[in-house]
Motif scaffolding. Structure first.
Motif, PDB file in Angstrom:
ATOM      1  N   SER A   1     -20.543 -45.680  -3.270  1.00 58.06           N
ATOM      2  CA  SER A   1     -21.899 -44.628  -2.203  1.00 58.06           C
ATOM      3  C   SER A   1     -20.752 -43.831  -2.093  1.00 58.06           C
ATOM      4  N   GLU A   2     -20.618 -42.237  -2.058  1.00 58.95           N
ATOM      5  CA  GLU A   2     -20.469 -41.761  -1.035  1.00 58.95           C
ATOM      6  C   GLU A   2     -21.569 -39.517  -0.555  1.00 58.95           C
ATOM      7  N   GLY A   3     -21.363 -40.144   0.325  1.00 51.59           N
ATOM      8  CA  GLY A   3     -21.982 -39.617   1.465  1.00 51.59           C
ATOM      9  C   GLY A   3     -24.004 -39.832   1.478  1.00 51.59           C
ATOM     10  N   GLY A   4     -24.301 -41.232   1.042  1.00 54.46           N
ATOM     11  CA  GLY A   4     -26.003 -41.469   0.798  1.00 54.46           C
ATOM     12  C   GLY A   4     -26.041 -41.160  -0.495  1.00 54.46           C
ATOM     13  N   VAL A   5     -25.238 -40.438  -1.367  1.00 50.25           N
ATOM     14  CA  VAL A   5     -24.959 -40.070  -3.042  1.00 50.25           C
ATOM     15  C   VAL A   5     -24.372 -41.664  -4.401  1.00 50.25           C
TER      16      VAL A   5
ATOM     17  N   ARG B   1     -32.560 -43.825  -5.499  1.00 47.31           N
ATOM     18  CA  ARG B   1     -32.457 -42.702  -4.329  1.00 47.31           C
ATOM     19  C   ARG B   1     -32.644 -41.532  -6.235  1.00 47.31           C
TER      20      ARG B   1
END
Length: 376
Positions: free
Chosen positions: A13-17, A46
């Motif tokens: 998970s990077e920056g909420g993605v 997501r």
């Protein structure tokens, strides 16, 4: 000590993605192992995710489709999947898979049209078919006139070859079928006639029915299914293989080369087959008369000579060339209208048999009504 193979993907998970790192050789031989890891994958709910190909070595369409399908099932639609750090070839392949998955289904939704609309469409189709048949008859007539002016262009050997296939080779099957029809007809008629002690009148029914109606129409149906279908398949296959184009390139007429010999052969051959059918049908009736009804062959032949008018035989034989001409025209025209694929050959061959049988029945009904009014 056995080494554990590295995982095929890693989730981060990077920056909420959610970011999926693809690793190793994503190819068809490894699909089972890849699928097991993909099925264990769970996203954070997501609708947007990123596929990172920096660690990916190989990729094919099977593995790409497996990945995108699973992501779509988790709610991450293929249109929202972002690709990064991937080789150009892998990126193009994944884009192709995504395009095919997003393409609408080829098959259109089926729906039944109203009955009036269906009747109208069928009427228009029949009208177009009749118009094309009429035009084809005109073209063939013009080619025949041209052959009458220049008889040396007539392909005599091809006509003889077609006559052998259409007429001579068909005599056994025609004789067998009409013989059995004569047997059945005489038996059923004899069962009723025996109740009144009028078994001798079976000869009348068998002779007139076979010669005037049953033999011509059954022979025409057999020829339509045997030779008519063969004409369409032969000419259609030649068109698929561009042999008809080669004939035109040589300066020859496909009508004169392919249609006229078949037309002449079947028009000359069908009366012969009707005559053979007459003889076989009467022989079948004579057999039942001798075995079941107590009518000796001599008595059967004598009664037949008395009650069978020559007009019944002539009418039956006279119908044959008309039936033959329609069968040949339909078969050849359907063969020349075949599209350049094998499926079209099968469809047109089936259509030839159906149309020929329908036209034979229609023509026979027209003959029956017309001859009845003329008192023949």
């Amino acid at each position: 000590m056995a080494t554990v193979p590295p995982p095929w993907l890693a989730l981060a998970s990077e920056g909420g993605v959610d970011v999926l790192y693809l690793q190793g050789h994503w190819r068809l031989p490894h699909v089972a192992a890849i699928e097991a890891e993909i099925e264990a994958l769970s996203l954070a709910g997501r609708t947007h995710c990123v596929i990172d190909g920096s660690r990916l070595e190989d990729l094919d369409t099977a593995a790409g489709f497996l990945l995108l399908r699973h992501l779509a099932g988790l709610g991450c639609a293929t249109a929202t999947v972002e690709v990064r750090h991937m080789r150009e070839g892998h990126e193009r392949l994944l884009a192709l898979v995504r395009e095919r998955m997003a393409a609408p289904s080829v098959a259109a939704p089926t729906h039944r049209r109203p009955i009036v609309q269906r009747i109208g469409a069928a009427t228009l189709e029949v009208t177009r078919t009749l118009a094309t048949h009429t035009g084809f008859i005109g073209v063939v007539a013009l080619e025949i006139v041209a052959l009458l002016r220049r008889p040396r262009l007539f392909r005599f050997r091809e006509t003889v070859s077609q006559f052998e296939v259409v007429a001579l080779d068909a005599i056994p099957i025609v004789a067998l079928v009409i013989f059995l029809i004569g047997v059945v007809f005489a038996y059923l008629l004899g069962v009723q006639a025996q109740r009144y002690g009028a078994t001798i009148f079976v000869v009348d029914g068998v002779g007139i029915a076979i010669c005037r109606e049953l033999s011509p129409i059954l022979v025409a149906v057999i020829v339509a299914g045997r030779s008519g279908a063969a004409f369409t398949a032969q000419i259609g296959s030649m068109k698929v293989q561009e042999e008809t184009d080669a004939i035109q390139t040589l300066g020859l007429s496909p009508i004169q080369v392919l249609v006229v010999p078949r037309l002449v052969a079947i028009v000359l051959g069908l009366p012969l087959l009707v005559f053979a059918g007459d003889a076989a049908g009467i022989a079948g009736g004579m057999l039942i008369g001798a075995l079941q009804l107590g009518i000796a062959p001599e008595a059967f032949a004598s009664r037949l000579h008395q009650v069978l008018p020559m007009s019944a035989f002539v009418v039956g034989v006279a119908k044959a060339p008309v039936f033959a001409a329609f069968i040949a025209m339909i078969a050849c025209r359907m063969g020349l209208s075949v599209a350049r694929d094998a499926r079209s050959v099968g469809e047109h061959t089936t259509s030839t048999v159906v149309q020929s049988i329908v036209w034979v029945i229609v023509l026979d009904a027209a003959f029956a009504v017309s001859l009845q009014r003329m008192g023949i």
